[in-house]
Design an enzyme around this catalytic site. Structure first.
Site, mmCIF file in Angstrom:
data_model
loop_
_atom_site.group_PDB
_atom_site.id
_atom_site.type_symbol
_atom_site.label_atom_id
_atom_site.label_comp_id
_atom_site.label_asym_id
_atom_site.label_seq_id
_atom_site.Cartn_x
_atom_site.Cartn_y
_atom_site.Cartn_z
ATOM 1 N N TRP A 129 11.450 53.217 43.668
ATOM 2 C CA TRP A 129 10.225 53.898 43.236
ATOM 3 C C TRP A 129 9.040 53.235 43.927
ATOM 4 C CZ3 TRP A 129 5.923 51.848 40.616
ATOM 5 C CH2 TRP A 129 4.899 52.796 40.418
ATOM 6 N N GLU B 294 13.168 57.783 43.023
ATOM 7 C CA GLU B 294 12.468 58.238 41.809
ATOM 8 C C GLU B 294 11.091 58.794 42.158
ATOM 9 O OE1 GLU B 294 11.738 54.998 39.106
ATOM 10 O OE2 GLU B 294 10.830 56.276 37.570
ATOM 11 N N LYS C 233 7.313 60.803 41.204
ATOM 12 C CA LYS C 233 6.283 60.681 40.175
ATOM 13 C C LYS C 233 5.195 61.720 40.426
ATOM 14 C CE LYS C 233 3.720 57.154 37.702
ATOM 15 N NZ LYS C 233 3.795 55.791 37.234
ATOM 16 N N ASP D 254 12.392 60.417 35.918
ATOM 17 C CA ASP D 254 11.787 59.645 34.832
ATOM 18 C C ASP D 254 11.083 60.663 33.938
ATOM 19 O OD1 ASP D 254 9.640 58.268 33.405
ATOM 20 O OD2 ASP D 254 10.113 56.508 34.601
ATOM 21 N N HIS E 50 7.378 61.333 34.282
ATOM 22 C CA HIS E 50 6.836 61.583 35.617
ATOM 23 C C HIS E 50 6.631 63.056 35.947
ATOM 24 C CE1 HIS E 50 7.983 57.358 37.331
ATOM 25 N NE2 HIS E 50 7.240 57.304 36.242
ATOM 26 N N HIS F 201 15.492 57.949 33.953
ATOM 27 C CA HIS F 201 14.736 56.900 33.280
ATOM 28 C C HIS F 201 14.194 57.577 32.037
ATOM 29 C CE1 HIS F 201 13.539 53.666 36.470
ATOM 30 N NE2 HIS F 201 14.823 53.619 36.128
ATOM 31 N N ASP G 37 1.921 59.094 31.548
ATOM 32 C CA ASP G 37 3.137 58.295 31.709
ATOM 33 C C ASP G 37 2.956 56.936 31.023
ATOM 34 O OD1 ASP G 37 5.591 57.393 32.666
ATOM 35 O OD2 ASP G 37 4.717 56.652 34.536
ATOM 36 N N ASP H 18 4.801 55.282 28.931
ATOM 37 C CA ASP H 18 5.990 54.447 28.731
ATOM 38 C C ASP H 18 6.120 53.917 27.309
ATOM 39 O OD1 ASP H 18 7.413 54.359 31.369
ATOM 40 O OD2 ASP H 18 5.444 53.754 32.043
ATOM 41 N N ASP I 247 13.279 53.442 30.463
ATOM 42 C CA ASP I 247 12.088 52.877 31.112
ATOM 43 C C ASP I 247 10.892 53.019 30.175
ATOM 44 O OD1 ASP I 247 10.230 51.896 32.820
ATOM 45 O OD2 ASP I 247 10.334 53.490 34.300
#
Ligand SMILES: C[C@H](O)[C@H](O)[C@@H](O)C(=O)CO
Ligand SMILES: [Mn+2]
Length: 429
Positions: free
Chosen positions: A184, A225, A227, A258, A261, A285, A293, A295, A325
């Site tokens: 990433w 990955e 985004k 992800d 993302h 993820h 994002d 997380d 993640d």
């Protein structure tokens, strides 16, 4: 009523729908979740010349007891794993290398810098996954890495990714289970670009160079990955979804999705079946974006259940490599891992307990009334009783009992750490 008697009653309800609960347990036991190490230290890592977190990602909170050495981090992960049913994997970033006090540049990293992680993983019977770290570094300060216009900077990051794939190969060989090495990059622009193509061309060339180095696929699997945006790359991200989807397909690499993302209404659960028709495998993820994002720790929400359902009902447990993640520093970090990982497993169990073939049939017959009615009714089936028995069978704490263990760990281990950190800071001041 005991956990077992509640389970026996609940089991009967699922059996009425032809669901074999014991077979579900056997299946679930074999599903590994790749647990990310970076929840334990707020994506800090152990580099000697450590830089502040960059790359357009952010961790908020200052909960005491953060791991500040590899030993502490491993101990914390072990604690979390002891509260999570099943045998899982641990996902490392390159910044978690152990270099014995020596500054080792990222393009010079070698398997030997991860020997201690491998010895630990062997001891616990864990698989390891890996990620090159293309952020929190001076050479990534401008927000560009593999797509940088300066060939020297690009070369540095290309070499770092090649070194990382070799480390992944080493993990796979040593541990007898292939390592997923995921690239990433944060590359992008804050404001509207005047040229979207050139950086993407450079990223493509960099990836071609990275993957030109032959690495045994029995031991290392490459993933990329994408985004949508990050802090400082709001207008344009070089490695977008379309870019990596095309790159992965053409070059036989894995796409890693992800869940944070994408656009807020764009769901990863809806992408899995589409991608599986064209890709042998894909990776996830699993995260929880709150407005961006962010997380957040994964909760047992609708999208998590839908992701799990898509994997389970399409018989894709072997094809979808599930990783997590998230990083929250506002709560106990061991609890964060435990909550998020237990939720992922819970969602898979939830999906496995539905009569998926029958529900598919209803759709084929156009019986959307029954489809909706049953999907809704199953939401209040005695799922909790099955989950509790699963935890009991797997010899991990049932219900919220794990929390007591985390609190005890906080008092006896984490609190000592923060006391020591405070004393250290006082001494230095
Ligand atoms: C630590 C990061 O979360 C990770 O490398 C990457 O997977 C990501 O999701 C960046 O937003
Ligand atoms: Mn991610």
């Amino acid at each position: 009523m005991t956990i077992k008697s509640q389970f026996d009653e609940a089991k009967k309800e699922y059996e009425q729908w032809g669901v074999d609960v014991e077979a579900v347990f056997d299946k679930l036991k074999k599903v590994p979740i790749s647990v990310h190490c970076w929840q334990g230290d707020d994506v800090g890592g152990f580099e000697i010349n450590k830089e502040a977190l960059s790359g357009g990602i952010d961790v908020t909170g200052n909960y005491p007891g953060k791991a500040s050495t590899p030993e502490e981090l491993r101990k914390d992960i072990e604690k979390a794993l002891s509260l999570i049913p099943g045998k899982h994997r641990v996902n490392l970033h390159a910044i978690y290398a152990e270099t014995d006090g020596e500054v080792v540049e990222r393009d010079q990293l070698q398997p030997k810098h991860f020997e201690k992680w491998v010895a630990w993983a062997k001891q616990l019977g864990l698989g390891l996954d890996f990620n090159p770290t293309l952020f929190s570094h001076q050479k990534a300060a401008g927000g560009l890495t593999l797509s940088h216009p300066d060939p020297e900077i690009r070369k540095f990051w290309v070499d770092h990714c090649i070194a990382s794939r070799k480390i992944g190969e080493y993990f796979g060989k040593e541990l007898g289970t292939p390592c997923l090495t995921n690239i990433w990059i944060p590359d992008g622009y804050k404001d509207t670009p005047s040229d979207r193509l050139t950086p993407r061309k450079r990223l493509k060339e960099s990836l071609d160079e990275i993957f030109a180095v032959e690495i045994d696929e029995r031991f290392n699997i490459d993933a990329v990955e994408s985004k949508l945006f990050g802090i400082g790359s709001e207008s344009y991200v070089v490695g977008s979804h379309e870019f990596y989807l095309s790159y992965a397909l053409k070059n036989n690499k894995l796409c890693l999705l992800d869940t944070g993302h994408y656009h807020p209404t764009e769901m990863v659960s809806n992408k899995i079946s589409a991608m599986l028709l064209f890709n042998d495998k894909l990776a996830l993820h699993v995260s929880r974006p709150v407005r961006w994002d962010s997380d957040h720790v994964v909760t047992f929400d609708d999208e998590l259940k839908e992701i799990a359902l898509e994997i389970v009902r399409n018989d894709a447990l072997e094809q979808v490599m599930i990783g997590l993640d998230f990083f929250d520093a506002s709560i106990n970090r061991v609890a964060a891992w435990t909550i998020g990982t237990r939720n992922m497993i819970k969602a898979l169990l939830y999906g496995m307990l539905l009569p998926n073939d029958y529900l598919k049939e209803l759709q084929e017959q156009g019986d959307f009334t029954r489809r909706l009615a049953l999907l809704e009714e199953f939401k209040t089936y005695p799922f909790g009783a099955i989950w509790n028995q699963y935890c009991e069978t797997m010899e991990v704490p049932v219900k919220e009992q794990w929390l007591e263990e985390v609190m005890h760990y906080e008092e006896t281990v984490l609190a000592q750490r923060s006391k020591a950190a405070m004393l250290d800071a006082l001494e230095k001041s």
